[in-house]
Design a protein around this motif. Structure first.
Motif, PDB file in Angstrom:
ATOM      1  N   VAL A 245       0.842  -0.983  -0.112  1.00 26.42           N
ATOM      2  CA  VAL A 245       0.136   0.145   0.012  1.00 26.42           C
ATOM      3  C   VAL A 245       1.108   1.503  -0.581  1.00 26.42           C
ATOM      4  N   GLY A 246       0.115   2.043  -0.892  1.00 25.84           N
ATOM      5  CA  GLY A 246       1.339   4.027  -0.644  1.00 25.84           C
ATOM      6  C   GLY A 246       2.207   3.511  -1.063  1.00 25.84           C
ATOM      7  N   GLU A 247       3.286   4.182  -0.362  1.00 27.81           N
ATOM      8  CA  GLU A 247       4.405   3.332  -1.028  1.00 27.81           C
ATOM      9  C   GLU A 247       5.770   2.717  -0.481  1.00 27.81           C
ATOM     10  N   GLY A 248       4.542   0.991  -1.115  1.00 23.72           N
ATOM     11  CA  GLY A 248       5.275  -0.073  -0.621  1.00 23.72           C
ATOM     12  C   GLY A 248       4.998  -0.317   1.041  1.00 23.72           C
ATOM     13  N   ASN A 249       4.145   0.045   1.260  1.00 23.88           N
ATOM     14  CA  ASN A 249       4.233  -0.182   2.977  1.00 23.88           C
ATOM     15  C   ASN A 249       3.376  -1.431   3.547  1.00 23.88           C
ATOM     16  N   MET A 250       3.673  -1.733   4.509  1.00 23.48           N
ATOM     17  CA  MET A 250       2.800  -2.906   5.100  1.00 23.48           C
ATOM     18  C   MET A 250       2.630  -3.500   6.584  1.00 23.48           C
ATOM     19  N   PRO A 251       1.960  -4.024   6.659  1.00 23.74           N
ATOM     20  CA  PRO A 251       2.152  -4.380   8.722  1.00 23.74           C
ATOM     21  C   PRO A 251       3.492  -4.372   9.187  1.00 23.74           C
ATOM     22  N   ALA A 271       7.317  -2.910  -4.098  1.00 26.81           N
ATOM     23  CA  ALA A 271       6.732  -2.118  -4.889  1.00 26.81           C
ATOM     24  C   ALA A 271       5.434  -1.530  -4.722  1.00 26.81           C
ATOM     25  N   SER A 272       4.479  -1.058  -5.626  1.00 29.08           N
ATOM     26  CA  SER A 272       3.250  -0.576  -5.539  1.00 29.08           C
ATOM     27  C   SER A 272       2.160  -0.786  -5.334  1.00 29.08           C
ATOM     28  N   GLY A 275      -1.221   3.050  -9.542  1.00 31.23           N
ATOM     29  CA  GLY A 275      -0.922   3.277 -10.601  1.00 31.23           C
ATOM     30  C   GLY A 275       0.247   3.671 -10.697  1.00 31.23           C
ATOM     31  N   GLU A 276       0.268   4.908 -10.051  1.00 32.29           N
ATOM     32  CA  GLU A 276       1.276   5.833  -9.788  1.00 32.29           C
ATOM     33  C   GLU A 276       1.803   6.096  -8.818  1.00 32.29           C
ATOM     34  N   GLY A 277       3.183   5.598  -8.546  1.00 26.14           N
ATOM     35  CA  GLY A 277       3.848   5.841  -7.580  1.00 26.14           C
ATOM     36  C   GLY A 277       5.850   5.617  -7.060  1.00 26.14           C
ATOM     37  N   LEU A 278       5.727   6.390  -7.096  1.00 26.08           N
ATOM     38  CA  LEU A 278       7.310   6.095  -6.694  1.00 26.08           C
ATOM     39  C   LEU A 278       7.930   5.594  -5.493  1.00 26.08           C
ATOM     40  N   VAL A 279       8.752   4.264  -5.360  1.00 18.74           N
ATOM     41  CA  VAL A 279       8.546   3.651  -4.318  1.00 18.74           C
ATOM     42  C   VAL A 279      10.689   3.941  -4.182  1.00 18.74           C
TER      43      VAL A 279
END
Length: 326
Positions: A245-251, A271-272, A275-279
């Motif tokens: 989620v978001g910028e490659g986030n996770m719990p 990765a994210s 559709g658009e977003g740098l990690v």
């Protein structure tokens, strides 16, 4: 410019699809063979010498490593053939970005290689396939297309394979690029590039492999727990792409389980799912041994990680360098 000799490699898809009615939504991809398709192209009167070869005739959701292998061999042979000026590949839109990226990193950049598809089947009102193909002919005939890696032509725009993403299920403007949008604009009569070639005369970055390692994609969602990770991992698994989620986030519990697997020699790439977003790399990546996918979405990140592992590259820092490349 003299008349160009172009090889057309057909794999099926909507551009070769047909339905029983011009107004029906359901249709069958991959119904028109390459000879029939090229006979329709000839009626456009575009100056080029076209030779066709049928590699497959499928919907691109059925694209497989075996078809990739046949396609890569045919494309590589055409690149080595001095009588061939450029290669066009007809392809379904669902996985065209994956095929384009695979070819991009396993082929030299000495000749134009252009993938093209359609969002409407050949029997539909407003069929976009012939215009897209005419645009692809324009691109593949231009020597300036070489040195830009494998390209994809859709909807009067030219995309680099590393950037292109399908972001709509309907409409002829279904594709976009990220972080770069189109690298050129094209019509059957004109072609404008946005900048000079950026990969002139490069050799293939990786050898094409049919024995790619198992690298599953972990889709992060609300309520996910570490046991979701363990369901994906088998004795053959060599890495995991986190579709975060978001910028490659996770719990944090999931992160901790992936950290444990990283210590067991699995490669972990964040990765994210957007559709658009740098990690970008985060401070915890160094401690965890994780890699940031940067602008690559999960599907392309998976292909790149598979190729890296197959090439014997498994150290996180060395993997990160490859994800940072343009």
């Amino acid at each position: 410019m003299s008349t160009q000799n172009l090889l057309v490699l057909a794999t099926g898809g909507t551009i070769a699809g047909a339905a029983d009615s011009a107004t029906r939504h359901d249709y069958r991809p991959g119904q028109i063979g390459i000879d029939d398709f090229l006979s329709r192209v000839e009626e456009l009167g575009i100056e080029a010498n076209l030779t066709g070869k049928q590699i497959a005739n499928i919907g691109s959701e059925d694209m497989s490593p075996e078809i990739w292998s046949d396609l890569h061999k045919a494309t590589a042979a055409a690149i080595s053939d001095p009588s061939c000026d450029g290669i066009i590949i007809t392809h379904g839109t669902d996985t065209v970005e994956e095929t384009a990226f695979m070819l991009d990193v396993t082929l030299p950049t000495t000749k134009p290689v252009v993938l093209v598809g359609a969002m409407r089947p050949a029997t539909a009102v407003g069929y976009d396939g012939l215009r897209n193909f005419a645009n692809a002919m324009r691109v593949a005939s231009d020597p300036q297309a070489a040195g830009r890696g494998v390209l994809v032509v859709m909807g009067d725009r030219v995309f680099a394979s590393r950037d292109i993403r399908k972001n709509r299920t309907r409409g002829t403007d279904a594709f976009a690029g990220f972080p770069r949008d189109a690298v050129g604009l094209v019509t059957p009569s004109a072609l404008d590039w946005f900048g000079a070639p950026w990969r002139s005369d490069e050799s293939a970055r990786f050898d094409f492999r049919t024995d790619l390692p198992d690298v599953p994609v972990l889709f992060i969602h609300a309520g996910i727990t570490p046991d979701y990770v363990d369901r994906l991992v088998t004795p053959e698994t060599r890495g995991i792409i986190v579709c975060g989620v978001g910028e490659g986030n996770m719990p944090d519990p999931v992160r901790q389980r992936l950290f444990e697997l990283c210590n067991e020699s699995l490669s972990i790439v964040r990765a994210s799912r957007l559709g658009e977003g740098l990690v970008d790399r985060e401070p915890e990546d160094d401690a965890n041994g994780f890699v940031a996918a940067r602008a690559l979405g999960p599907a392309k990140a998976r292909i790149l990680l598979q190729l890296l592992i197959a090439a014997g590259i498994s150290e996180p820092g060395a993997i990160q360098i490859q994800f940072d490349r343009r």
